[in-house]
Motif scaffolding. Structure first.
Motif, short mmCIF file in Angstrom:
data_model
loop_
_atom_site.label_atom_id
_atom_site.label_comp_id
_atom_site.label_asym_id
_atom_site.label_seq_id
_atom_site.Cartn_x
_atom_site.Cartn_y
_atom_site.Cartn_z
N SER A 42 9.31 -34.51 -3.24
CA SER A 42 9.42 -33.17 -2.68
C SER A 42 8.05 -32.53 -2.61
CB SER A 42 10.33 -32.31 -3.56
OG SER A 42 11.63 -32.83 -3.57
N LYS A 43 7.85 -31.73 -1.61
CA LYS A 43 6.61 -30.98 -1.49
C LYS A 43 6.88 -29.61 -2.12
CE LYS A 43 3.15 -29.51 1.85
NZ LYS A 43 2.80 -29.41 3.26
N VAL A 44 6.16 -29.32 -3.19
CA VAL A 44 6.38 -28.08 -3.92
C VAL A 44 5.09 -27.29 -4.01
CG1 VAL A 44 8.28 -28.98 -5.30
CG2 VAL A 44 5.96 -29.11 -6.18
N ALA A 45 5.24 -26.00 -4.25
CA ALA A 45 4.10 -25.10 -4.43
C ALA A 45 4.58 -23.92 -5.26
CB ALA A 45 3.58 -24.62 -3.07
N TYR A 46 3.66 -23.03 -5.56
CA TYR A 46 4.05 -21.82 -6.27
C TYR A 46 3.23 -20.64 -5.77
CZ TYR A 46 -0.16 -22.32 -9.17
OH TYR A 46 -1.45 -22.42 -9.61
N ASN B 111 10.44 -18.64 5.15
CA ASN B 111 9.91 -19.05 6.46
C ASN B 111 8.61 -19.84 6.30
OD1 ASN B 111 12.04 -17.76 7.69
ND2 ASN B 111 10.88 -15.92 8.19
N PHE B 112 7.75 -19.38 5.39
CA PHE B 112 6.49 -20.07 5.12
C PHE B 112 6.77 -21.49 4.63
CE2 PHE B 112 3.23 -21.46 2.13
CZ PHE B 112 2.07 -21.31 2.88
N ALA B 113 7.71 -21.61 3.71
CA ALA B 113 8.05 -22.92 3.16
C ALA B 113 8.56 -23.86 4.26
CB ALA B 113 9.10 -22.78 2.06
N LYS B 114 9.47 -23.36 5.08
CA LYS B 114 10.03 -24.20 6.14
C LYS B 114 8.96 -24.62 7.15
CE LYS B 114 14.60 -22.15 5.75
NZ LYS B 114 15.50 -21.14 6.31
N SER B 115 8.12 -23.66 7.55
CA SER B 115 7.12 -23.99 8.58
C SER B 115 5.98 -24.86 8.04
CB SER B 115 6.55 -22.70 9.20
OG SER B 115 5.83 -21.96 8.24
N ASN B 116 5.82 -24.93 6.73
CA ASN B 116 4.76 -25.75 6.15
C ASN B 116 5.30 -26.97 5.41
OD1 ASN B 116 2.10 -24.29 6.63
ND2 ASN B 116 3.44 -22.65 5.93
N MET C 147 10.26 -26.66 -1.94
CA MET C 147 10.50 -25.64 -2.96
C MET C 147 9.20 -24.89 -3.22
SD MET C 147 12.09 -26.19 -6.75
CE MET C 147 13.50 -27.03 -6.04
N ILE C 148 9.32 -23.57 -3.35
CA ILE C 148 8.18 -22.74 -3.77
C ILE C 148 8.64 -21.95 -4.98
CG2 ILE C 148 6.63 -20.85 -3.18
CD1 ILE C 148 6.56 -21.82 -0.35
N PHE C 149 7.94 -22.16 -6.08
CA PHE C 149 8.25 -21.45 -7.32
C PHE C 149 7.52 -20.11 -7.31
CE2 PHE C 149 8.71 -25.90 -8.54
CZ PHE C 149 9.93 -25.89 -9.16
N GLY C 150 8.13 -19.15 -7.95
CA GLY C 150 7.47 -17.87 -8.16
C GLY C 150 7.06 -17.75 -9.61
N THR C 151 5.82 -17.36 -9.82
CA THR C 151 5.35 -17.18 -11.19
C THR C 151 4.85 -15.76 -11.34
OG1 THR C 151 3.89 -18.01 -12.91
CG2 THR C 151 3.02 -18.04 -10.70
#
Length: 168
Positions: A19-23, A126-131, A135-139
């Motif tokens: 999976s491509k993940v970010a935060y 939208n940012f997650a889908k277009s990039n 999953m994008i975590f919030g910290t």
């Protein structure tokens, strides 16, 4: 040889399924988002307007209190009690007005922050889908994401997108 082939196949399969993940740092996002800054500015202006309105009600009351203290010595006990009762009622009315204004501002601020949160959540999606992020975590500061490689931090990109969208 067979084991090597199975191992290579497993590695390729695993890399395909990663999976491509970010935060994002939610504190930074909300602090630097133009929508939040505009909300804070708007609420500060409303608070100042309410304070002026309440001051316009309080000033005559203060004058009445001062007049009462000047005249209290020469008043009969009954007249003094009546004046004190009237002043007490007016003070309670003013306190009720202040409390109501405070509650209205607090409610409006809370509702506005909820709207901003929904906008931010939607735009992050939208940012997650277009990039291509799964999953994008919030910290929040040193909160939920205990460690994240700086390469996975997309806070700046998301913030740029949010502010660009806000300024449209």
């Amino acid at each position: 040889m067979k084991k090597l082939l199975v191992f290579a196949f497993a590695v390729v399969l695993a890399s395909c399924n990663q999976s491509k993940v970010a935060y994002v740092d939610v504190e930074v996002l909300m602090k630097d988002y133009e929508g939040t800054k505009a909300l804070e500015s708007r609420m500060k202006e409303k608070q100042e307007v309410k304070a002026k309105e309440l001051d316009s009600l309080t000033a005559p009351f203060q004058a009445k209190v001062q007049n009462y203290y000047k005249a209290a010595q020469s008043m009969s006990p009954q007249k003094r009690a009546e004046a004190e009762g009237a002043l007490q009622q007016e003070q309670q009315f003013l306190q009720a007005q202040q409390q109501q204004a405070s509650q209205e501002l607090q409610k409006e601020t809370q509702e506005s922050y909820e709207i901003i949160t929904k906008v931010v959540d939607s735009l992050v999606g939208n940012f997650a889908k277009s990039n291509g992020y799964n999953m994008i975590f919030g910290t929040s500061g040193k909160g939920t994401v205990m460690y994240g490689d700086d390469n996975l931090d997309v806070t700046k990109q998301v913030l740029e997108m949010l502010n660009k969208e806000y300024n449209k």
